[in-house]
Design a protein around this motif. Sequence first.
Motif, PDB file in Angstrom:
ATOM      1  N   GLU A 174       2.213   1.723  -3.511  1.00 54.49           N
ATOM      2  CA  GLU A 174       1.134   2.137  -4.416  1.00 54.49           C
ATOM      3  C   GLU A 174       0.819   3.621  -4.245  1.00 54.49           C
ATOM      4  OE1 GLU A 174      -3.551   1.011  -5.419  1.00 54.49           O
ATOM      5  OE2 GLU A 174      -2.391  -0.185  -3.987  1.00 54.49           O
ATOM      6  N   LEU A 175       0.781   4.099  -2.992  1.00 52.72           N
ATOM      7  CA  LEU A 175       0.482   5.500  -2.735  1.00 52.72           C
ATOM      8  C   LEU A 175       1.601   6.403  -3.254  1.00 52.72           C
ATOM      9  CD1 LEU A 175      -1.361   7.614  -1.546  1.00 52.72           C
ATOM     10  CD2 LEU A 175      -0.338   7.199   0.707  1.00 52.72           C
ATOM     11  N   LEU A 176       2.841   5.996  -3.036  1.00 53.48           N
ATOM     12  CA  LEU A 176       3.978   6.781  -3.525  1.00 53.48           C
ATOM     13  C   LEU A 176       3.973   6.864  -5.049  1.00 53.48           C
ATOM     14  CD1 LEU A 176       6.781   5.419  -1.157  1.00 53.48           C
ATOM     15  CD2 LEU A 176       5.871   7.754  -1.165  1.00 53.48           C
ATOM     16  N   SER A 192       1.462   6.636  -7.059  1.00 50.59           N
ATOM     17  CA  SER A 192       0.319   7.390  -7.572  1.00 50.59           C
ATOM     18  C   SER A 192       0.496   8.893  -7.419  1.00 50.59           C
ATOM     19  CB  SER A 192      -0.968   6.954  -6.848  1.00 50.59           C
ATOM     20  OG  SER A 192      -0.939   7.351  -5.478  1.00 50.59           O
ATOM     21  N   ARG A 193       1.398   9.325  -6.512  1.00 46.44           N
ATOM     22  CA  ARG A 193       1.542  10.757  -6.228  1.00 46.44           C
ATOM     23  C   ARG A 193       2.822  11.381  -6.785  1.00 46.44           C
ATOM     24  NH1 ARG A 193      -0.831  12.630  -1.618  1.00 46.44           N
ATOM     25  NH2 ARG A 193      -0.157  14.660  -2.444  1.00 46.44           N
ATOM     26  N   LEU A 203      -1.341   5.410   6.379  1.00 49.25           N
ATOM     27  CA  LEU A 203      -1.664   6.014   5.083  1.00 49.25           C
ATOM     28  C   LEU A 203      -1.906   7.520   5.206  1.00 49.25           C
ATOM     29  CD1 LEU A 203      -3.974   3.238   3.579  1.00 49.25           C
ATOM     30  CD2 LEU A 203      -1.557   3.669   3.114  1.00 49.25           C
ATOM     31  N   ASN A 204      -2.549   7.935   6.314  1.00 55.15           N
ATOM     32  CA  ASN A 204      -2.764   9.371   6.524  1.00 55.15           C
ATOM     33  C   ASN A 204      -1.434  10.104   6.713  1.00 55.15           C
ATOM     34  OD1 ASN A 204      -5.536   9.046   6.347  1.00 55.15           O
ATOM     35  ND2 ASN A 204      -5.855   8.979   8.560  1.00 55.15           N
ATOM     36  N   GLN A 208       0.825  -1.207   0.000  1.00 53.55           N
ATOM     37  CA  GLN A 208       0.000   0.000   0.000  1.00 53.55           C
ATOM     38  C   GLN A 208       0.858   1.256   0.000  1.00 53.55           C
ATOM     39  OE1 GLN A 208      -2.277  -1.851   3.462  1.00 53.55           O
ATOM     40  NE2 GLN A 208      -3.851  -0.523   2.598  1.00 53.55           N
ATOM     41  N   VAL A 209       1.977   1.189   0.729  1.00 51.29           N
ATOM     42  CA  VAL A 209       2.893   2.330   0.769  1.00 51.29           C
ATOM     43  C   VAL A 209       3.443   2.610  -0.625  1.00 51.29           C
ATOM     44  CG1 VAL A 209       5.145   3.111   1.614  1.00 51.29           C
ATOM     45  CG2 VAL A 209       3.509   2.072   3.193  1.00 51.29           C
ATOM     46  N   SER A 243       0.464  10.181   3.407  1.00 51.62           N
ATOM     47  CA  SER A 243      -0.135  11.159   2.497  1.00 51.62           C
ATOM     48  C   SER A 243       0.283  12.575   2.875  1.00 51.62           C
ATOM     49  CB  SER A 243      -1.659  11.025   2.524  1.00 51.62           C
ATOM     50  OG  SER A 243      -2.265  11.928   1.622  1.00 51.62           O
ATOM     51  N   GLN A 250      -4.703   2.900   8.839  1.00 51.58           N
ATOM     52  CA  GLN A 250      -5.251   4.211   8.492  1.00 51.58           C
ATOM     53  C   GLN A 250      -4.313   5.328   8.906  1.00 51.58           C
ATOM     54  OE1 GLN A 250      -8.185   4.548   6.693  1.00 51.58           O
ATOM     55  NE2 GLN A 250      -7.344   6.614   6.464  1.00 51.58           N
TER      56      GLN A 250
END
Length: 297
Positions: free
Chosen positions: A62-64, A66-67, A142-143, A59-60, A146, A139
């Motif tokens: 994937e978030l990196l 995407s941004r 991820l917060n 998840q980490v 972000s 949560q």
Amino acid sequence: MMTIKNSPASQPMLSMTGFAATESRFTGGLLLIELRAVNHRYLELNVKIDDNLRQFEAQVRELLQSRLGRGKVECRINLKSDAAVANLTLNPEMVGQIAQTLAALQQHFPQAQPVNLVEVLKLPGVCQTESIDTEAMAQSLLNGLSQAIDELIAARQREGEKLKQVLLDRLQGVREQISIVKPLLPALISQYQDKLTTKLREAMQAEDDRVRQEIVLYAQRIDVDEELARLNAHIVEMDRILTAGGTMGKKLDFLMQEMNREANTLGSKSVAIETTQVSMQLKVLIEQMREQIQNIE
């Protein structure tokens, strides 16, 4: 009724260099998140995550991804457990098994030193803690990540604005050098005409037609109108790209290659110290821009 379309707002120019650090607390602990980024040809992620958080690594990433666009990004995430909440307890079943094993070993090795209880506590499964709310921890992670990405992008944007100003300053320098060259050409041709006429007439009493032919050939050899026109076109395109903003590093790098080619051609056609100096100064300015562009996303 006529509708007026607004022109799209320009996007910020981003550097690939930046740093951000955040803390994210949840019931049971504290997450420490750090992001460091430097320039790179593409996006390369190096995620160093606490073993207790390993399940969230996908998840980490994937978030990196995407941004962030380009850059070599190092992400460090550490977990500090809250001792006030942990309530450390012994695992009776595990402790009993260890005691039986030690008693059996003592019969075979009666002269062995006594067991260090601190070392026993370090064995896996001996101590138990209250289970942490995995969903709350995820949560919080991820917060916090972000928020760290937001801060990293803001830092890269601030650095990008500085780089943009440097490029605009160097681009103005290129314009000034181009403005020096063009007025020189008629004077250079005129000087050559006078020199050639004198030499040819002294050496071989050449006719005016021969002199004119030589001058025409000379003018063609030193004609740099095409090179100057292409340089001006590249300047206009670079202005457009910088104004539009967004991802531009690869486009600007290509423009630097083209501008350097024109500057080299200008130097090869040079027949006077003035134009040689302009060519050298252009190449210096272009190289300075190229170095800065290597750090632009």
